[in-house]
Design an enzyme around this catalytic site. Structure first.
Site, PDB file in Angstrom:
ATOM      1  N   GLY A  88       0.820  -1.196   0.000  1.00 32.26           N
ATOM      2  CA  GLY A  88       0.000   0.000   0.000  1.00 32.26           C
ATOM      3  C   GLY A  88       0.857   1.251   0.000  1.00 32.26           C
ATOM      4  N   SER A 101       4.249   5.923   4.135  1.00 31.68           N
ATOM      5  CA  SER A 101       5.577   5.779   4.732  1.00 31.68           C
ATOM      6  C   SER A 101       5.800   4.404   5.333  1.00 31.68           C
ATOM      7  CB  SER A 101       5.777   6.848   5.812  1.00 31.68           C
ATOM      8  OG  SER A 101       5.707   8.142   5.271  1.00 31.68           O
ATOM      9  N   GLU A 150      -0.016  -1.538  -6.952  1.00 24.41           N
ATOM     10  CA  GLU A 150      -0.636  -0.324  -7.494  1.00 24.41           C
ATOM     11  C   GLU A 150       0.428   0.741  -7.720  1.00 24.41           C
ATOM     12  OE1 GLU A 150      -4.737   0.228  -5.152  1.00 24.41           O
ATOM     13  OE2 GLU A 150      -2.949   0.195  -3.904  1.00 24.41           O
TER      14      GLU A 150
END
Length: 512
Positions: free
Chosen positions: A268, A271, A293
């Site tokens: 995802g 940070s 992604e």
């Protein structure tokens, strides 16, 4: 004025000068009440000048649109459009603080969607017709086809389905981007054939978006850069999370459930996930691949380390320092990268076929493994579910990571019961915090709770969660709960600004 020679080199469609417009002229094609699709995914590849001109116009006349993108926009465009009251409805993802406030006060209607589903709903006419698409391009082919820039996102389907197309030709985008994209549009149901992606490096489509050139209403020549990502460097907690995961993966290899090349990785945005992925460079793994992604700094750290062979994504979002390294040397990386539409990068069938290892960040988790990715206190939208659900439900290994504490210890990220459920315990295999890793595979709810409490919870909140679980078990049930206490931690946060009443306390105090 723009560089004429460079514009002619990048725009090879013979009729392009007939469509040349200023940003203001192009923005005038967008009318009040329209549904508009814009390129952009996680602050990468968004059209930059037409949205700004649209916001300026909306500040002077009534103008409100439904805005659909791939994910979040950069260059403060969501803020500008919100402040100009140009947005009546927004989907499927955002990260802007101003827009977030408008969503939470109800002045902008927000549809939080799995990112693989938006164009599917649009294609099947379950959403409003796409009136105008505004797409950033690094080049336009001889046939008027669009070569995207640093993201594909939903741009391909928006451009194909829209009645009118506005192209921003960004002369600052690297020319080496051309050839990196793999544009493939699934066929209509119910006669759709399988999507033939069988590995991260599969290429099944075209390097451009094939549109009907008759739909091109305006071409705006621009110069500009994506907003740099705001990823933070790894800290002690994220390094500990990475170490726990590396140890877990090493055990999986030792026990024969994984090979040293693991399985294609998804991470995802943000940070924490970026830091965890960077940590894999120190692990005993090799010939890794990514099917994700967003390709972040960690992707290029792993490519540079020699650990990663290939990365597939739908956008590239980099920090300023990493961006300088990558964009000036894109030829060095381009043969090991591909950018696809997000309905392919996030496609549930492909995720399941490839056996993805997904690593996503949780806002909060509960003792049974439910995960909240989106809503603070169960009501206030943060950013959106993004693609985490696309991957979590279909991955071979679904991992969620979080620091155990937030706001200096005022909040425990692990609670008795999450205040909003985005990912049920059925879709979660592994939870990780800086304190440890809970492998939930094959465990019943009572067993999961013990694993999560003892391995992931911050020590200062562990006694209160033990007490909660003990009392819940006395009451019985397959998934034991004390319903009147289940959201007490969130109520304390709402009323007192913290959950500290549950630190190092006896049960009677904890529930009092």
């Amino acid at each position: 004025m723009f560089n004429e020679a460079l514009a002619n080199e990048r725009c090879r469609w013979p009729q392009w000068r007939d469509k040349l417009r200023t940003p203001q002229e192009a923005a005038a094609l967008i009318k009040d009440g329209m549904t508009v699709g814009m390129s952009g995914f996680t602050r990468a590849g968004e059209a930059k000048e037409v949205p700004r001109a649209l916001a300026e116009r909306a500040g002077n006349e009534p103008l409100s649109i439904t805005l659909m993108t791939g994910a979040s926009l950069g260059n403060d465009l969501d803020r500008m459009l919100t402040e100009a009251n140009a947005l009546s409805r927004r989907m499927p993802f955002q990260v802007d603080a101003t827009l977030r406030r408008a969503i939470n006060d109800g002045s902008v209607m927000f549809m939080d969607q799995h990112l693989s589903e938006t164009v599917e709903l649009l294609r099947n006419r379950q959403l409003a017709n796409m009136d105008v698409a505004v797409i950033e391009a690094c080049a336009i082919t001889e046939d008027g086809y669009i070569v995207p820039t640093t993201s594909v996102g939903n741009s391909a389907s928006y451009a194909i389905l829209a009645d009118k197309v506005i192209i921003e030709l960004n002369l600052d985008s690297p020319a080496a981007l051309e050839g990196m994209h793999d544009i493939y549009i699934p066929q209509m149901r119910p006669t759709r054939t399988p999507i033939p992606v069988v590995a991260a490096d599969s290429r099944i489509g075209t390097p451009h978006i094939p549109i009907d050139s008759e739909s091109i209403e305006a071409i705006v020549v621009t110069q500009g850069h994506d907003s740099p990502s705001t990823v933070l460097p790894p800290d002690a907690d994220t390094r500990s999370i990475a170490d726990h995961l590396i140890s877990f993966f090493a055990d999986e290899v030792r026990d024969g459930r994984l090979t040293p090349s693991l399985l294609p990785l998804q991470a995802g945005i943000g940070s924490m996930a970026n830091a965890v992925m960077s940590g894999l460079a120190e692990g005993p793994f090799e010939h890794l691949s990514m099917y994700s992604e967003v390709l972040q700094d960690s992707t290029f750290d792993l490519l540079d380390s020699g650990k990663l062979d290939f990365a597939s994504g739908c956008s590239i979002t980099l920090s300023e320092d990493c961006g300088k390294r990558v964009w000036e040397n894109l030829d060095h990386y381009r043969d090991r990268l591909v950018l696809r539409p997000q309905e392919l990068s996030n496609h549930p069938g492909i995720v399941r076929r490839l056996g993805i290892i997904s690593i996503n960040t949780a806002l909060e988790m509960d003792i049974y493994g439910n995960v909240n990715s989106t809503h603070v206190g169960g009501t206030k939208m943060m950013n959106g579910i993004g693609g985490s659900g696309d991957f979590a439900r279909n991955a071979q290994l679904s991992v969620f990571v979080s620091k155990s504490l937030a706001k200096g210890g005022d909040i425990s990220s692990i609670v008795p019961f999450v205040s909003h459920v985005d990912h049920t315990e059925h879709d979660v295999d592994v939870l990780v915090t800086e304190h440890g890793l809970a492998d939930l595979r094959g465990l019943a709810p009572r067993e999961r709770a013990v694993e999560v409490i003892e391995k992931c919870v911050a020590p200062i909140y562990r006694p209160a969660l033990r007490d909660y679980f003990s009392e819940a078990c006395q009451r019985g049930g397959h998934t034991p709960h004390c319903l009147e206490q289940a959201l007490a931690w969130h109520i304390a946060m709402e009323k007192e600004g913290n959950m500290r009443r549950f630190q190092y306390v006896e049960k009677a105090q904890a529930i009092g």
